[in-house]
Write a protein that holds these residues in place. Structure first.
Motif, PDB file in Angstrom:
ATOM      1  N   LEU A  98      50.534  -0.730 -32.808  1.00  0.00           N
ATOM      2  CA  LEU A  98      50.735   0.286 -31.783  1.00  0.00           C
ATOM      3  C   LEU A  98      49.402   0.680 -31.014  1.00  0.00           C
ATOM      4  O   LEU A  98      48.352   0.543 -31.467  1.00  0.00           O
ATOM      5  N   GLN A  99      49.806   0.792 -29.664  1.00  0.00           N
ATOM      6  CA  GLN A  99      48.523   0.945 -28.523  1.00  0.00           C
ATOM      7  C   GLN A  99      49.093   1.834 -27.776  1.00  0.00           C
ATOM      8  O   GLN A  99      50.234   1.707 -27.010  1.00  0.00           O
ATOM      9  N   TYR A 100      48.400   2.834 -27.559  1.00  0.00           N
ATOM     10  CA  TYR A 100      48.759   3.706 -26.118  1.00  0.00           C
ATOM     11  C   TYR A 100      47.559   4.423 -25.732  1.00  0.00           C
ATOM     12  O   TYR A 100      46.392   4.562 -26.311  1.00  0.00           O
ATOM     13  N   GLU A 101      47.758   4.895 -24.188  1.00  0.00           N
ATOM     14  CA  GLU A 101      46.674   5.606 -23.553  1.00  0.00           C
ATOM     15  C   GLU A 101      46.511   7.018 -24.220  1.00  0.00           C
ATOM     16  O   GLU A 101      47.418   7.641 -24.100  1.00  0.00           O
ATOM     17  N   SER A 102      45.341   7.166 -24.599  1.00  0.00           N
ATOM     18  CA  SER A 102      44.876   8.462 -25.160  1.00  0.00           C
ATOM     19  C   SER A 102      43.471   8.706 -25.214  1.00  0.00           C
ATOM     20  O   SER A 102      42.602   7.819 -25.317  1.00  0.00           O
ATOM     21  N   GLY A 103      43.200  10.123 -25.217  1.00  0.00           N
ATOM     22  CA  GLY A 103      41.750  10.333 -25.576  1.00  0.00           C
ATOM     23  C   GLY A 103      41.644  10.741 -27.014  1.00  0.00           C
ATOM     24  O   GLY A 103      42.677   9.938 -27.592  1.00  0.00           O
ATOM     25  N   PRO A 104      40.761  11.102 -27.512  1.00  0.00           N
ATOM     26  CA  PRO A 104      40.511  11.343 -28.818  1.00  0.00           C
ATOM     27  C   PRO A 104      41.619  11.927 -29.466  1.00  0.00           C
ATOM     28  O   PRO A 104      41.929  13.116 -28.921  1.00  0.00           O
ATOM     29  N   MET A 154      44.585  13.401 -27.370  1.00  0.00           N
ATOM     30  CA  MET A 154      44.258  14.179 -26.289  1.00  0.00           C
ATOM     31  C   MET A 154      44.510  13.371 -25.048  1.00  0.00           C
ATOM     32  O   MET A 154      44.855  12.173 -25.181  1.00  0.00           O
ATOM     33  N   ARG A 155      44.696  14.100 -24.032  1.00  0.00           N
ATOM     34  CA  ARG A 155      45.096  13.190 -22.720  1.00  0.00           C
ATOM     35  C   ARG A 155      44.028  12.621 -22.363  1.00  0.00           C
ATOM     36  O   ARG A 155      42.790  12.961 -22.110  1.00  0.00           O
ATOM     37  N   PRO A 156      44.112  11.212 -21.895  1.00  0.00           N
ATOM     38  CA  PRO A 156      42.911  10.503 -21.508  1.00  0.00           C
ATOM     39  C   PRO A 156      42.647  10.784 -19.980  1.00  0.00           C
ATOM     40  O   PRO A 156      43.757  11.104 -19.171  1.00  0.00           O
ATOM     41  N   SER A 157      41.801  10.485 -19.537  1.00  0.00           N
ATOM     42  CA  SER A 157      40.969  10.587 -18.108  1.00  0.00           C
ATOM     43  C   SER A 157      41.034   9.219 -17.262  1.00  0.00           C
ATOM     44  O   SER A 157      40.313   8.457 -17.463  1.00  0.00           O
ATOM     45  N   VAL A 158      42.220   8.928 -16.593  1.00  0.00           N
ATOM     46  CA  VAL A 158      42.398   7.541 -16.069  1.00  0.00           C
ATOM     47  C   VAL A 158      41.821   7.380 -14.607  1.00  0.00           C
ATOM     48  O   VAL A 158      41.135   6.816 -14.262  1.00  0.00           O
ATOM     49  N   ARG A 159      42.407   8.438 -13.968  1.00  0.00           N
ATOM     50  CA  ARG A 159      42.222   8.470 -12.359  1.00  0.00           C
ATOM     51  C   ARG A 159      40.591   8.454 -12.278  1.00  0.00           C
ATOM     52  O   ARG A 159      40.114   8.003 -11.369  1.00  0.00           O
ATOM     53  N   LEU A 160      39.946   9.343 -12.940  1.00  0.00           N
ATOM     54  CA  LEU A 160      38.400   9.566 -12.796  1.00  0.00           C
ATOM     55  C   LEU A 160      37.803   8.249 -12.853  1.00  0.00           C
ATOM     56  O   LEU A 160      36.825   7.826 -12.331  1.00  0.00           O
TER      57      LEU A 160
END
Lengths: 458, 633
Positions: B171-177, B180-186
């Motif tokens: 399992l892999q997914y975009e995520s913060g710790p 939490m929502r990850p910060s992709v655009r920054l």
């Protein structure tokens, strides 16, 4: 600029029988005062004056040298710092002793080109010379590096590396118990640590002893053994080497197939040139000719010229005589075990002022006399040594001595039941000093060692 | 982004309200700057996504340093811990280290409350998507909701949120710790602005339900009976500490791991980021140290009001069911209930050699970064950097020179110097062995080292500073007294004390300081032989004892520092062009051009720069200096 006090040999070794050891920096006068005995304390004398006296180690009161000392106060000096120059006898041993003493009492051994660098940094040398200073630092460092590299495979670096490995394993073990107190690594017990420290200290001590006897690789007096084929060059070489006095190094990238061997003759380090040539060609008659001898002579500080007692002098002999004329020569008349066919008067006529030694290397006769002659030549200052790389050996010895001292202090700390992290301070110092001996810089080695030796994690 | 609107103007904006961000924002606001603290999720302020603990060797030292400089972590921990222990008490004072078990929820809410009640500081929920940069100067941020906030300085403390990706087995997914929502655009924006990013990885173990554990089969790890505090201002201790528990992995656990290695993302190639050497996952440990029959596992409560426990030592990204088998193979956990699986997380961080020692980026003026984004790991390392970035951002706004701590002054100084001078190949953790002058950087003397600086910056109150000055004077006076008070062999009281301690009796006159240097003698003995004329509190006595007892070693360290300071003091002008310096090795020229060290000392620590290169550099600098002088004449 606030800089520490440095010392180094300022003259080529043996020149004119006098050597100058230069000490420069704020503490220069105070340091030399500690070891100097004369009419006046140097701190009280006028600048730019010369004083006669003796040097002695205040700890033992043992007199080391008769000296002339020049005291020059800043700024009118070469480096624009306080400078003391000690003029002493030019022999290798006395220079070593004086330099050691100065280093022991507070000076640091100068780096390559450092006096000149200071002269520049203190505004003594003008801008146009800056490039030259940079070249000098570069050149001398490269040379020192080359020496260090040539020693990489040598006995010294091997030993030092092994010692460092011992220390770093112990250190990593200690560090783990400090940084991971709850990790199930057993504490390095005081006893275990004490044993390790004592072992390392005694090994450093042994190294220093061998250094004293000159068995450690060092830049010796470059020496050529020349003579006709079959005159016994190879036997002479073997007789030097046989006594387990030699350490062989293969300096790659200099001249093709040139091997240099280091032997120690009564305290005089000899660097024998082109021993490979001698070995290879001894049996292949006539392959080595006069030309080869000639070219070797040019590189040498000392020539061991061999002639055959059993044969009359030939054209070849005379050609070599001619080439060796005006050089520092010891003539060896070999094969005295055979019948005499050589006219000794002709040899004496060719070398009226040089020692002539009769030997039978095969029968081991005359070798003592030969060694004595070499030692006499050297210590009387008649032989001039081209390279100043001797200092790099003094550097090693000095570093090893400091490392020994650090281990000593670690051991005292253990006896005094100091916490292990205090003892570690001295162990680490010894490890760093040993690193300097073989030119390994202090990096993240310890951290790397910790993580490869122990399993740690959250 | 569609439409934007203009929000308020600020002096300092801090992006991210983790441990670095909180310290940054508090410092800037307390120094008088109008400060905005932005976080993706207001419920994640000062969140501890990994272990529920603060401190330990080097890290605990940092917490004390933060306190001496006027930061918050020490006080916040003192107010909320569930267990406090002094570690390494059997060793020298330099490695004594305080460690707290934290109540995660209480830690968060306490920090949030402090932030909410700090004047000049606004806490707001928003995700920053872009930095406003004009002519190489950072002038503000734009959020995903379209707000444009202007600022004179911006501190980025994004932790593991930047392009974060969680991995558990397949399992892999975009995520913060912790989802939490990850910060992709920054992350993309930082790259566009020209900053060099690298991919790092870290991980966390599973959490379990307390009631499903049989503690009778485990070893208890209680807190200290008399808990010490991190902050020099804390006066009370928290009663009712909770214990931790120790168990071990076993051969069965290792078989479970070995049997499922093909499903481990660490080995299947699913993970591209570089993990930390010092905290490998359990699968890594079992593979690399396969001769070890067992590994320690500590069970740590996550707080007072939760049943959740952290399984320290079992960091893993194995599939969920494998994690459960691993857990259940261990003694006391045969019936364990897993509440959350462990996971690996990959994230972007910036190459820290792009920073000045002030933590400002070299590329963009007014832009500072701190914490995990700089390649470190650990709450304490983050807080220490956050504090310094906040201080220096505020000082930048106020036109003051940055505060840069030396390697001989603070672990924070060692940390930042290592990062900006050498960079790091894996997430960086502080260790006491990274400090050359460990003996000077003690846990006990953080106030002696740094309170002056904290006061000068304006983060230490008058009242506290006065108390500190008083302590310092008392220590000095008492040391003086011990050095000057002589004890004669006729002193029966003294001989009696010495007999009791088992150290040889006096045969000649000796001063108290010398006596205290004996291994068996401590300050209490000295006090019995010759009490101080004034009552001294525990902290003063401790200082006196350490400073006198280890005087010889401290002197050795100070001598080394003095040597180092000679080169640290030689500054390198910022205009220097390394590429034209002949005589220096190519490697040295390239490295120095990139790092642009502030002084000769820092230059000499750049990897690949030899002593000869430094000599050449010094000569060049002198030449450079003379040309300048001549030109100005």
């Amino acid at each position: 600029m606030n800089m520490d006090t440095i010392a180094g040999v300022a003259t080529p070794m043996g020149e004119g029988g006098i050597a100058v050891i230069r000490v420069s920096g704020d503490e220069a006068i105070a340091i030399v005062d500690k070891i100097y005995c004369g009419k006046n304390k140097l701190s009280t004398v006028d600048s730019h004056t010369i004083h006669y006296g003796t040097l002695a180690d205040p700890k033992t009161n043992e007199m080391i040298e008769e000296v002339l000392v020049s005291v020059m106060k800043a700024p009118r000096t070469f480096t624009r710092e306080d400078v003391v120059e000690i003029n002493c006898h030019g022999g290798l041993i006395s220079v070593e002793k004086v330099l050691d003493l100065v280093l022991e009492y507070g000076a640091r051994l100068a780096e390559p080109g450092e006096f000149t660098k200071r002269a520049f940094l203190n505004g003594r040398i003008d801008l146009s010379q800056a490039e030259a200073v940079i070249d000098l630092i570069r050149a001398k460092t490269d040379k020192a590096l080359k020496v260090a590299l040539s020693q990489v495979e040598g006995k010294l670096s091997k030993l030092v590396r092994a010692l460092r490995q011992e220390l770093i394993e112990a250190m990593a073990h200690i560090e783990v118990t400090l940084d991971y107190p709850e990790h199930d690594v057993e504490d390095f017990t005081q006893n275990l640590l004490l044993n390790k420290c004592e072992e390392v200290r005694s090994q450093i001590k042994r190294l220093l002893q061998t250094a004293k006897q000159g068995k450690i690789l060092r830049e010796g007096l470059s020496t050529a053994i020349v003579g006709k084929p079959n005159v016994g060059k190879s036997s002479l070489l073997n007789s030097f080497v046989q006594e387990d006095k030699a350490i062989v190094t293969d300096i790659a990238g200099t001249t093709r197939d040139v091997i240099e061997e280091y032997v120690n003759v009564r305290g005089v380090p000899l660097r024998l040139i082109d021993t490979a040539g001698i070995r290879e060609t001894e049996d292949i008659v006539e392959k080595i000719g006069v030309e080869k001898s000639r070219s070797m002579l040019k590189q040498a500080d000392l020539i061991l010229l061999m002639v055959n007692y059993n044969e009359e002098l030939t054209q070849d002999d005379y050609a070599i005589f001619e080439a060796a004329k005006d050089l520092q020569v010891v003539v060896i008349v070999n094969k005295t075990d055979l019948a005499q066919n050589l006219d000794m008067e002709k040899v004496k006529a060719a070398f009226p002022n040089q020692p002539i030694i009769l030997t039978s290397i095969k029968e081991e006769e005359g070798i003592d006399e030969l060694e004595k002659a070499i030692a006499e030549l050297f210590f009387s200052g008649r032989v001039q040594q081209e390279d100043m790389t001797y200092v790099s050996n003094a550097r090693h010895i000095h570093l090893l001595r400091q490392a020994e001292q650090a281990m000593e202090e670690a051991i005292i700390g253990i006896h005094d039941r100091m916490p292990v992290d205090m003892v570690q301070i001295d162990i680490k110092k010894a490890w760093e000093l040993l690193g300097e001996v073989i030119g390994e810089s202090v990096g993240d080695d310890l951290i790397d060692q910790i993580f490869s030796q122990f399993c740690l994690g959250k | 982004m569609n439409t934007t609107y203009n929000g308020d103007d600020f002096d300092v904006i801090v992006i991210g309200a983790g441990h670095a961000g909180c310290e940054s924002a508090l410092a800037a606001a307390r120094m008088g700057c109008k400060t905005l603290l932005l976080t993706i999720n207001l419920d994640a302020v000062a969140y501890m996504p990994c272990n529920p603990s603060v401190g330990g060797p080097a890290k605990g030292h940092v917490v004390r340093e933060i306190d001496a400089l006027g930061g918050e972590m020490a006080k916040n921990t003192d107010r909320t811990y569930i267990q406090m222990r002094m570690l390494n008490t059997g060793k020298g004072p330099a490695v004594h280290a305080l460690r707290a078990q934290a109540d995660k929820i209480a830690y968060q809410s306490e920090m949030k409350k402090t932030i909410e009640n700090t004047p000049n500081l606004i806490l707001r929920q928003a995700m920053v998507e872009e930095l406003i940069v004009n002519d190489g100067v950072c002038e503000g941020v734009i959020t995903n909701t379209g707000a444009r906030y202007k600022a004179k300085a911006v501190v980025v403390t994004t932790g593991t949120y930047l392009r974060g990706k969680i991995i558990i087995g397949d399992l892999q997914y975009e995520s913060g710790p912790n989802n939490m929502r990850p910060s992709v655009r920054l992350a993309e924006n930082l790259k566009e602005l020209g900053l060099e990013l690298v991919r790092f990885k870290t991980g966390t173990p599973p959490r379990i339900h307390k009631s499903s554990v049989d503690f009778s089969k485990m070893e208890i790890q209680p807190g200290d009976e008399e808990p010490r505090a991190f902050s020099y201002e804390t006066t009370t201790a928290i009663p009712d500490q909770l214990p931790c528990w120790l168990t071990y992995t076993n051969l069965e656990t290792h078989e479970v791991i070995q049997g499922n290695l093909h499903r481990a993302p660490m080995y299947s190639g699913a993970i591209e980021g570089t993990g930390p050497r010092y905290c490998p996952s359990i699968e890594d440990k079992v593979v690399r140290f396969n001769d070890k029959p067992r590994h320690q596992i500590f069970l740590e409560p996550e707080g007072r009001h939760t049943e959740e426990m952290y399984v320290q030592g079992l960091s893993t990204s194995m599939p969920e069911e494998v994690q459960l088998s691993m857990l259940r193979s261990m003694t006391g956990m045969e019936e364990v209930k897993m509440m959350r699986p462990g996971y690996a997380i990959e994230y972007d961080s910036i190459v820290p050699t792009q920073l000045w020692p002030s933590l400002e980026t070299k590329l963009i003026e007014g832009l500072f970064t701190a914490g995990q984004i700089n390649g470190t790991s650990g709450y304490e390392e983050a807080s220490g950097q956050g504090l310094m970035a906040g201080i220096n951002a505020a000082r930048k706004v106020q036109d003051k020179p940055p505060v840069i701590l030396g390697r001989e002054e603070a672990y924070i100084g060692v940390l930042i110097d290592d990062l900006v001078t050498k960079g790091t190949n894996d997430p960086y953790r502080l260790l006491t062995s990274r400090a050359e002058y460990r003996l000077l950087l003690r846990h006990d003397n953080a106030d002696m080292r740094l309170t002056d600086i904290g006061y000068e910056i304006g983060l230490i109150s008058e009242e506290r500073y006065k108390a500190f000055i008083n302590k310092r004077e008392q220590v000095a006076q008492e040391k003086e007294r011990l050095n000057n008070t002589r004890i004669k062999p006729e002193n029966e009281e003294a001989q009696q004390v010495l007999r009791e301690t088992g150290t040889p009796e006096l045969t000649e006159v000796i001063d108290l300081a010398q006596l205290l240097r004996r291994p068996e003698v401590n300050y209490e003995h000295i006090h019995r032989i010759s009490p101080s004329p004034v009552e001294l509190d525990e902290e003063v006595r401790e200082q006196v004892e350490i400073q006198v007892k280890y005087d010889g070693y401290i002197r050795k360290s100070l001598a080394q520092v003095e040597k180092m300071n000679k080169v640290e003091g030689k500054l390198i002008p910022s205009a220097i062009d390394y590429t034209v310096i002949s005589g220096m090795s190519k490697e040295a020229r390239e490295k120095l051009e990139k790092i642009r060290p502030l002084n000769i000392g820092q230059a000499s620590r750049v990897s690949g720069v030899t002593p000869a290169d430094i000599s050449v550099l010094m000569v060049y600098l002198e030449q450079f200096h003379r040309v300048l002088t001549k030109a100005s004449e």
